[in-house]
Design a protein around this motif. Sequence first.
Motif, PDB file in Angstrom:
ATOM      1  N   SER A 107       0.832  -1.120  -0.046  1.00  0.00           N
ATOM      2  CA  SER A 107       0.197  -0.158  -0.009  1.00  0.00           C
ATOM      3  C   SER A 107       0.890   1.327   0.048  1.00  0.00           C
ATOM      4  N   GLU A 108       1.730   1.266   0.876  1.00  0.00           N
ATOM      5  CA  GLU A 108       2.639   2.469   0.748  1.00  0.00           C
ATOM      6  C   GLU A 108       3.453   2.730  -0.406  1.00  0.00           C
ATOM      7  N   ILE A 109       4.012   1.640  -0.879  1.00  0.00           N
ATOM      8  CA  ILE A 109       4.719   1.350  -2.223  1.00  0.00           C
ATOM      9  C   ILE A 109       3.762   2.215  -3.431  1.00  0.00           C
ATOM     10  N   MET A 110       2.418   1.546  -3.467  1.00  0.00           N
ATOM     11  CA  MET A 110       1.778   2.302  -4.454  1.00  0.00           C
ATOM     12  C   MET A 110       1.300   3.639  -3.976  1.00  0.00           C
ATOM     13  N   ARG A 111       1.015   3.981  -2.854  1.00  0.00           N
ATOM     14  CA  ARG A 111       0.837   5.290  -2.573  1.00  0.00           C
ATOM     15  C   ARG A 111       1.819   6.363  -2.993  1.00  0.00           C
ATOM     16  N   ALA A 112       2.957   5.894  -2.979  1.00  0.00           N
ATOM     17  CA  ALA A 112       4.323   6.825  -3.342  1.00  0.00           C
ATOM     18  C   ALA A 112       4.218   6.753  -4.831  1.00  0.00           C
ATOM     19  N   GLY A 113       3.825   5.672  -5.618  1.00  0.00           N
ATOM     20  CA  GLY A 113       3.857   5.590  -6.997  1.00  0.00           C
ATOM     21  C   GLY A 113       2.600   6.424  -7.449  1.00  0.00           C
ATOM     22  N   ILE A 114       1.709   6.316  -6.942  1.00  0.00           N
ATOM     23  CA  ILE A 114       0.334   7.134  -7.388  1.00  0.00           C
ATOM     24  C   ILE A 114       0.826   8.759  -7.325  1.00  0.00           C
ATOM     25  N   PHE A 145       2.161   1.638 -11.549  1.00  0.00           N
ATOM     26  CA  PHE A 145       2.875   0.408 -11.415  1.00  0.00           C
ATOM     27  C   PHE A 145       4.322   0.489 -12.193  1.00  0.00           C
ATOM     28  N   ARG A 146       4.278   1.007 -13.204  1.00  0.00           N
ATOM     29  CA  ARG A 146       5.336   1.130 -14.121  1.00  0.00           C
ATOM     30  C   ARG A 146       6.567   1.870 -13.268  1.00  0.00           C
ATOM     31  N   MET A 148       7.051   2.076 -10.317  1.00  0.00           N
ATOM     32  CA  MET A 148       7.106   1.274  -8.916  1.00  0.00           C
ATOM     33  C   MET A 148       7.363  -0.179  -9.180  1.00  0.00           C
ATOM     34  N   VAL A 149       7.844  -0.808 -10.121  1.00  0.00           N
ATOM     35  CA  VAL A 149       8.155  -1.930 -10.490  1.00  0.00           C
ATOM     36  C   VAL A 149       9.220  -2.402  -9.657  1.00  0.00           C
ATOM     37  N   PRO A 150      10.433  -1.753  -9.710  1.00  0.00           N
ATOM     38  CA  PRO A 150      11.685  -2.090  -9.043  1.00  0.00           C
ATOM     39  C   PRO A 150      11.371  -2.244  -7.550  1.00  0.00           C
ATOM     40  N   VAL A 151      10.525  -1.287  -7.096  1.00  0.00           N
ATOM     41  CA  VAL A 151      10.179  -1.411  -5.740  1.00  0.00           C
ATOM     42  C   VAL A 151       9.342  -2.391  -5.105  1.00  0.00           C
ATOM     43  N   LEU A 152       8.375  -2.732  -5.900  1.00  0.00           N
ATOM     44  CA  LEU A 152       7.684  -4.037  -5.816  1.00  0.00           C
ATOM     45  C   LEU A 152       8.393  -5.243  -5.988  1.00  0.00           C
ATOM     46  N   LEU A 153       9.103  -5.243  -6.865  1.00  0.00           N
ATOM     47  CA  LEU A 153      10.018  -6.483  -6.825  1.00  0.00           C
ATOM     48  C   LEU A 153      10.956  -6.644  -5.553  1.00  0.00           C
ATOM     49  N   THR A 154      11.355  -5.534  -5.292  1.00  0.00           N
ATOM     50  CA  THR A 154      12.354  -5.528  -4.022  1.00  0.00           C
ATOM     51  C   THR A 154      11.706  -6.062  -2.773  1.00  0.00           C
ATOM     52  N   GLN A 155      10.401  -5.456  -2.595  1.00  0.00           N
ATOM     53  CA  GLN A 155       9.475  -6.174  -1.441  1.00  0.00           C
ATOM     54  C   GLN A 155       9.088  -7.502  -1.716  1.00  0.00           C
ATOM     55  N   THR A 156       9.064  -8.029  -2.934  1.00  0.00           N
ATOM     56  CA  THR A 156       8.677  -9.266  -3.089  1.00  0.00           C
ATOM     57  C   THR A 156       9.909 -10.271  -2.762  1.00  0.00           C
ATOM     58  N   PHE A 157      11.095  -9.921  -2.894  1.00  0.00           N
ATOM     59  CA  PHE A 157      12.156 -10.854  -2.455  1.00  0.00           C
ATOM     60  C   PHE A 157      12.448 -10.739  -1.127  1.00  0.00           C
ATOM     61  N   ILE A 158      11.926  -9.853  -0.610  1.00  0.00           N
ATOM     62  CA  ILE A 158      11.841  -9.538   1.028  1.00  0.00           C
ATOM     63  C   ILE A 158      11.013 -10.502   1.241  1.00  0.00           C
ATOM     64  N   LEU A 159       9.889 -10.515   0.767  1.00  0.00           N
ATOM     65  CA  LEU A 159       8.677 -11.437   0.993  1.00  0.00           C
ATOM     66  C   LEU A 159       9.157 -12.787   0.926  1.00  0.00           C
ATOM     67  N   PHE A 160       9.824 -13.281   0.136  1.00  0.00           N
ATOM     68  CA  PHE A 160      10.273 -14.615  -0.216  1.00  0.00           C
ATOM     69  C   PHE A 160      11.366 -15.023   1.009  1.00  0.00           C
ATOM     70  N   LYS A 215      17.088   0.362 -14.677  1.00  0.00           N
ATOM     71  CA  LYS A 215      17.696   0.761 -16.039  1.00  0.00           C
ATOM     72  C   LYS A 215      16.603   1.045 -17.165  1.00  0.00           C
ATOM     73  N   ARG A 216      15.662   0.160 -17.056  1.00  0.00           N
ATOM     74  CA  ARG A 216      14.546   0.407 -18.271  1.00  0.00           C
ATOM     75  C   ARG A 216      13.738   1.627 -17.971  1.00  0.00           C
ATOM     76  N   ILE A 217      13.365   1.739 -16.740  1.00  0.00           N
ATOM     77  CA  ILE A 217      12.413   2.821 -16.367  1.00  0.00           C
ATOM     78  C   ILE A 217      13.462   4.126 -16.686  1.00  0.00           C
ATOM     79  N   ALA A 218      14.796   4.141 -16.143  1.00  0.00           N
ATOM     80  CA  ALA A 218      15.585   5.377 -16.234  1.00  0.00           C
ATOM     81  C   ALA A 218      15.489   5.846 -17.907  1.00  0.00           C
ATOM     82  N   ILE A 219      15.496   4.659 -18.777  1.00  0.00           N
ATOM     83  CA  ILE A 219      15.576   4.972 -20.049  1.00  0.00           C
ATOM     84  C   ILE A 219      14.332   5.752 -20.622  1.00  0.00           C
ATOM     85  N   ILE A 220      13.215   5.177 -20.063  1.00  0.00           N
ATOM     86  CA  ILE A 220      11.865   5.812 -20.580  1.00  0.00           C
ATOM     87  C   ILE A 220      11.828   7.250 -19.953  1.00  0.00           C
TER      88      ILE A 220
END
Length: 221
Positions: A107-114, A145-146, A148-160, A215-220
Amino acid sequence: MFSNFDYSVIPVSLPFIWKGLLFSLELTVIAMIGGVVIGTLLALARLSGGKFLALGAKIYVDLMRSIPLLLMILWFFFLIPLIIGEPIGQEKSALITFTLFQAAFYSEIMRAGIQSVSRGQINAGYAIGMTYWQTMGHVVLPQAFRNMVPVLLTQTFILFQDTSLVYAIGAKDLLKAAEITGQNYGRSVEMYIFVSIIYFVICFSLSMLVKYFNKRIAIIR
């Protein structure tokens, strides 16, 4: 140091380790998807401007983020059966706990993204007659979502990594599988080393994926 190690136990234990790994991955994926969905709704509620809706979402997020995950796992495992009057099992309890707990962090990640999306685009949505929820769904969330993808993935491997905590309630995850096979064959150290390598490989791969998306998001941009 390693002269007394017997790694021949690893091949014979692979079926059980594989089963534990599958549950850890299943728990990660379900908690991630459920957490992102619920977390996005919580983020939208907090930003909606509705007093009671925002307050309720804030209380939920603050409560979940203030309690250790291990304690939450134990609470759900022991309290839910008392409330509903029947046991729900270690695996199902873990799935529910992780989904609800991770929703607060997503939620906090998505709030920052919004909030990273330009206010002008939100006003443009309102200008053409969109409601708050339509503007969020069609204009803001895809960009959020675009971003926040890196942050969402970071949270996901913390979740794992955190899935190993279900060991406390006896759920048969990767760590529990290592413990059981290690005890069965009298080779606990070898099994713990083996699953440590598995955790490292998966988390390192995810970290490389995070760097790629950064890197992809930085290019965009």
